[in-house]
Design a protein around this motif. Structure first.
Motif, mmCIF file in Angstrom:
data_model
loop_
_atom_site.group_PDB
_atom_site.id
_atom_site.type_symbol
_atom_site.label_atom_id
_atom_site.label_comp_id
_atom_site.label_asym_id
_atom_site.label_seq_id
_atom_site.Cartn_x
_atom_site.Cartn_y
_atom_site.Cartn_z
ATOM 1 N N ALA A 297 -7.430 10.602 10.261
ATOM 2 C CA ALA A 297 -7.974 9.519 9.445
ATOM 3 C C ALA A 297 -7.526 8.168 9.980
ATOM 4 N N GLN A 298 -6.264 8.149 10.460
ATOM 5 C CA GLN A 298 -5.731 6.883 10.967
ATOM 6 C C GLN A 298 -6.421 6.446 12.246
ATOM 7 N N ILE A 299 -6.602 7.390 13.138
ATOM 8 C CA ILE A 299 -7.228 7.060 14.411
ATOM 9 C C ILE A 299 -8.735 6.912 14.234
ATOM 10 N N GLY A 300 -9.246 7.867 13.451
ATOM 11 C CA GLY A 300 -10.683 8.107 13.342
ATOM 12 C C GLY A 300 -11.526 6.934 12.903
ATOM 13 N N GLY A 301 -12.459 7.215 12.039
ATOM 14 C CA GLY A 301 -13.386 6.178 11.608
ATOM 15 C C GLY A 301 -14.454 5.970 12.659
ATOM 16 N N ASP A 302 -15.554 5.394 12.224
ATOM 17 C CA ASP A 302 -16.651 5.141 13.148
ATOM 18 C C ASP A 302 -16.273 4.002 14.083
ATOM 19 N N GLU A 303 -16.891 3.978 15.166
ATOM 20 C CA GLU A 303 -16.758 2.906 16.174
ATOM 21 C C GLU A 303 -15.302 2.577 16.504
ATOM 22 N N GLY A 304 -14.433 3.572 16.436
ATOM 23 C CA GLY A 304 -13.040 3.326 16.794
ATOM 24 C C GLY A 304 -12.327 2.346 15.879
ATOM 25 N N LYS A 305 -12.964 2.001 14.754
ATOM 26 C CA LYS A 305 -12.329 1.069 13.817
ATOM 27 C C LYS A 305 -11.137 1.742 13.164
ATOM 28 N N HIS A 306 -10.069 0.956 12.953
ATOM 29 C CA HIS A 306 -8.902 1.508 12.291
ATOM 30 C C HIS A 306 -9.210 1.702 10.811
ATOM 31 N N VAL A 307 -8.942 2.887 10.305
ATOM 32 C CA VAL A 307 -9.217 3.157 8.904
ATOM 33 C C VAL A 307 -7.909 3.432 8.179
ATOM 34 N N PHE A 308 -7.747 2.816 7.046
ATOM 35 C CA PHE A 308 -6.532 3.015 6.266
ATOM 36 C C PHE A 308 -6.523 4.379 5.617
ATOM 37 N N VAL A 309 -5.325 4.934 5.476
ATOM 38 C CA VAL A 309 -5.171 6.105 4.642
ATOM 39 C C VAL A 309 -5.043 5.581 3.231
ATOM 40 N N LEU A 310 -6.032 5.863 2.421
ATOM 41 C CA LEU A 310 -6.041 5.324 1.072
ATOM 42 C C LEU A 310 -5.324 6.270 0.125
ATOM 43 N N LYS A 311 -4.030 6.110 0.000
ATOM 44 C CA LYS A 311 -3.289 6.964 -0.929
ATOM 45 C C LYS A 311 -1.985 6.297 -1.327
ATOM 46 N N THR A 312 -1.392 6.797 -2.385
ATOM 47 C CA THR A 312 -0.045 6.367 -2.743
ATOM 48 C C THR A 312 0.929 7.305 -2.035
ATOM 49 N N PRO A 313 2.178 6.864 -1.828
ATOM 50 C CA PRO A 313 3.137 7.735 -1.148
ATOM 51 C C PRO A 313 3.310 9.080 -1.864
ATOM 52 N N LYS A 314 3.689 10.077 -1.082
ATOM 53 C CA LYS A 314 3.896 11.424 -1.606
ATOM 54 C C LYS A 314 4.807 11.419 -2.835
ATOM 55 N N GLY A 315 4.370 12.107 -3.866
ATOM 56 C CA GLY A 315 5.203 12.227 -5.065
ATOM 57 C C GLY A 315 5.112 11.041 -6.007
ATOM 58 N N THR A 316 4.248 10.079 -5.677
ATOM 59 C CA THR A 316 4.085 8.934 -6.578
ATOM 60 C C THR A 316 2.644 8.869 -7.051
ATOM 61 N N ARG A 317 2.400 8.032 -8.040
ATOM 62 C CA ARG A 317 1.036 7.907 -8.561
ATOM 63 C C ARG A 317 0.857 6.513 -9.143
ATOM 64 N N ASP A 318 -0.399 6.089 -9.202
ATOM 65 C CA ASP A 318 -0.748 4.924 -9.988
ATOM 66 C C ASP A 318 -0.919 5.363 -11.434
ATOM 67 N N TYR A 319 -0.727 4.437 -12.349
ATOM 68 C CA TYR A 319 -1.092 4.659 -13.734
ATOM 69 C C TYR A 319 -2.367 3.880 -13.998
ATOM 70 N N ASN A 320 -3.422 4.544 -14.423
ATOM 71 C CA ASN A 320 -4.642 3.826 -14.767
ATOM 72 C C ASN A 320 -4.527 3.263 -16.187
ATOM 73 N N PRO A 321 -5.481 2.415 -16.592
ATOM 74 C CA PRO A 321 -5.379 1.768 -17.906
ATOM 75 C C PRO A 321 -5.202 2.752 -19.069
ATOM 76 N N LYS A 322 -5.867 3.893 -18.998
ATOM 77 C CA LYS A 322 -5.749 4.863 -20.086
ATOM 78 C C LYS A 322 -4.327 5.421 -20.152
ATOM 79 N N GLN A 323 -3.789 5.759 -18.972
ATOM 80 C CA GLN A 323 -2.412 6.256 -18.940
ATOM 81 C C GLN A 323 -1.441 5.183 -19.415
ATOM 82 N N MET A 324 -1.730 3.936 -19.047
ATOM 83 C CA MET A 324 -0.848 2.846 -19.463
ATOM 84 C C MET A 324 -0.881 2.646 -20.977
#
Lengths: 486, 486
Positions: A11-38
């Motif tokens: 995922a890091q290398i990949g992406g179309d046209e050799g564009k750098h693509v971010f790994v869209l995630k939170t670190p292992k073992g962590t999470r975001d809280y969405n508004p409902k959870q909050m």
């Protein structure tokens, strides 16, 4: 693990046209809280903080990281789970592992000899996450502690009363609070013939009794920790005794072996005193004296306790895996601890240059597990969780009334009304009403040419669809009447 | 620095009898909050959160650390201030530097295209701490953002209204909110002959105008950034124009040079629209359009703003050092920014694999500086800051009434009264009353043999020393009547 790493790399290398693509995630073992959870989290915190305040507690906060050295030597084997910061020049730092060690550091550093405080904050452990069971690498702790030289068992009893109040108010189903005392455990180990230097490690084995049957624990004591089978059997007799109340303490004080141990007698006498206070506090219905309770942490010196939910099904924790073919029918399956704590009279002294001790007793509420349960309940429940508190949406049915909508909204804000307006010049009435349905806004204030001429606003109840004209002067009052105040 | 390191080393090795002694401190640039500071912090947070909720905002939370990669390339030169975690195997992690980048990551990751949310949490910067001026390495940010494709300037105007509400309600003294637009700055730079690739770096120079006089900024533009003096002088003419309102925008739209820049015209037209909404929101008394406002961050794409307190003396920030012998009399000394923000329409797209944009506008409240001001005010004020909310202390004048005290306290807790009791069997009446004086508890419930016989409690007002007998059945009601509800 290996595969996920490769996928990540791709995922890091990949992406179309050799564009750098971010790994869209939170670190292992962590999470975001969405508004409902909050929203759920806020409700739980409010209940808990109200309880702490009802008991006269102050609050403090400490940095998320400490000098590495502050944490060193406090957590035994678990030290390997501490997150260190990179050495970028300067001090060596680690993320806090709990709130108790920073609390002790705070007391010693500021020479505080008595305080009743709560602290709600995140702590960090590089543990193996089990997120479906509510175990994360970043999670909240929610601690209440009483520090100071006081008469025996009075603050200890208040801690148990607090656990009782919080678990009752959160309506998590039935629960039980197990109580024991490190001095009784030590006296018991001595009486059974455990060498002094093995008290703590045997304590760790006994601590596993809520997760595995006695036979496995015995196995560990004999095979891994090298004690004679007779010693293990004697321990087994005690820890498998039926939990009880004051009478059990009374009975054990008559026990020929235990009554010879000074530590055990002191612990048992205090348990009796504790129960007499718990009776005054009207919480003995849920509290049991249980010799099998050991608690993992090294720093406890006296009373220890742990609260468990006893109703299966409410908790997100599945029954422990029946490894090794054991039947595990030593009582009902525990659905997991939701609070725990005890007395630790020596910890502050470890930080004081002169070793001055400050006796402490405290409790930690297992807030993440409680969040998981509340989230589950909310999902099952028909009632929708609102994530905002907006009382009214200011809308118009006709075009070109943006300015009038903004003006009215501003008047409502001025009066302290929670009001929203859609950020469009000419939104459709339907999409404005839909916003109310989606977010649970109970009222709509409708502006139109006619209303503006008449100096009124049409107030609509979203649920009942009733509408009435309200004079502009009375609008704030009418909205207040029709919405819950908070 | 060197000396403090040596002293630290000495303390680590030193200590009597070769005993290891802890360095009792928090990490550089961080601090504990004591109960008094927390009480002030809670008050400030409540005001701010109430305002966010009045505007219909939800809240979210994100982990304290992110994948290192998530933060890479977002902060320009300031990236060197990011705290990295040690590589302990697994992902490379960094502590969050602000709340905006995690917010953008959250939106992209969850494919959210519109949300109005606030987020209050700590962020981390390995900056040179200046703690007396309220600059720390760990500090709170307090962000409100509106994401979504909306009609121009409506959400932007609401952000400014929010800053106005919060600063007014916190009673920090008079303030001004400066507004500008990145497109106007870019158009201005182009009109003055700045090459495209130098827009951002010249922007950084102009951003320093609140800390240094124009001559120094000009010097930087010419000597460090290598622009011709005539170009700098032309920029100088614009940025030193008297700040104004809608009329200034009108006037600049007629400017022969600026009116040729598409970007500037778009920006100026939007500023006019913005001011028309601000008039409806009744906040134009504090808002000025100021061409010298530039803001440091790279990611702004439209409107930018910054609020400053204009009353000297209220803020803990001393006047900037007059380095280089400059006189620095370009107007009143700024006492520091207490809020800032702007529009950033491109940031979310940086995280989206397909580059889908989500327009955003937001504001960050400079909460640490506000804390410092409030703490200073509290110190000067005669009013004592209470750190608990306890309504009543249950006491006894005679001995051997611990059980009765505990029983009554428990009854009060049951009724939701905030009550305390001293953890001593036989505390002196005086020390019980002293506890009330010290912590500001307004009422004392006195139990004695006589009161117990009569079924009453003596309720004493600590301030007035008035006492009255209250029947046990009426006690809760009487306490409620005599103490503020919260």
């Amino acid at each position: 693990e290996e595969v996920s790493k490769l996928l990540q790399l791709k995922a890091q290398i990949g992406g179309d046209e050799g564009k750098h693509v971010f790994v869209l995630k939170t670190p292992k073992g962590t999470r975001d809280y969405n508004p409902k959870q909050m929203a759920i989290r806020e409700k739980v915190f409010n209940t808990i903080i109200s309880c702490f305040k009802r008991h006269g507690a102050e609050t403090i906060d400490t940095p998320v990281f400490e000098l590495k050295e502050t944490l060193t030597g406090k957590y035994g084997e678990d030290s390997k789970l501490i997150y260190d910061l990179k050495d970028q020049g300067g001090e060596l730092l680690s993320l806090r592992y709990d709130l108790t060690v920073p609390f002790a550091r705070y007391l010693a550093m500021n020479k505080i000899t008595n305080i009743k405080r709560y602290h709600i904050a995140k702590v960090y452990r590089r543990d193996n996450p089990a997120m479906t069971r509510g175990r994360y690498r970043e999670f909240y702790q929610c601690d209440f502690d009483i520090a100071g030289q006081y008469d025996p068992m009075i603050p200890d009893a208040e801690c148990l009363r607090i656990v009782h109040e919080i678990l009752s108010e959160l309506e998590l189903g039935d629960f039980r609070i197990k109580v024991n005392d490190r001095r009784i455990l030590d006296g018991m180990f001595a009486a059974c013939g455990v060498p002094d230097d093995k008290f703590r490690t045997i304590c760790s084995s006994v601590d596993k009794l809520d997760k595995m049957p006695w036979e496995e624990v015995k196995n560990e004591i004999v095979k891994e920790k090298g004690l004679p089978e007779e010693v293990a059997d004697q321990i087994g007799e005690y820890v498998r005794m039926q939990a009880g109340g004051m009478e059990l303490a009374e009975q054990l004080l008559q026990d020929p072996k235990l009554s010879k141990s000074k530590a055990a007698v002191a612990g048992l006498t205090d348990i009796k005193l504790l129960f007499s206070y718990l009776q005054l506090f009207k919480v003995t219905d849920k509290v049991v004296f249980d010799l099998s309770l050991a608690r993992g942490l090294d720093y406890y010196t006296g009373v220890i306790y742990e609260a468990i939910l006893t109703q299966a099904g409410v908790a997100p924790i599945p029954a422990p895996q029946e490894a090794n073919g054991s039947t595990g029918d030593d009582g009902p399956v525990s659905v997991g601890s939701v609070a725990g704590g005890g007395r630790y009279d020596g910890l502050v002294g470890m930080f004081d240059p002169k070793g001055r001790k400050v006796p402490c007793v405290g409790v930690s509420i297992g807030i993440e597990r409680i969040f998981s349960i509340m989230e589950q309940k909310a999902e099952v429940s028909a009632e929708k969780v609102r994530t905002t508190e907006t009382q009214v949406l200011v809308v118009s049915a006709q075009k070109n009334l943006l300015e009038e909508r903004l003006k009215l909204t501003s008047e409502l804000w001025e009066a302290g009304i929670k009001a929203e307006v859609l950020y469009k010049r000419n939104p459709k009435l339907l999409s404005q009403l839909q916003h109310c349905e989606e977010t649970g806004i109970p009222l709509v204030a409708i502006l139109g040419e006619q209303e503006l001429r008449d100096g009124v606003v049409k107030l609509r109840n979203v649920a009942s669809r009733e509408e009435m004209d309200v004079s502009r002067a009375d609008l704030v009052e009418e909205i207040r009447k029709r919405t819950p105040q908070s």
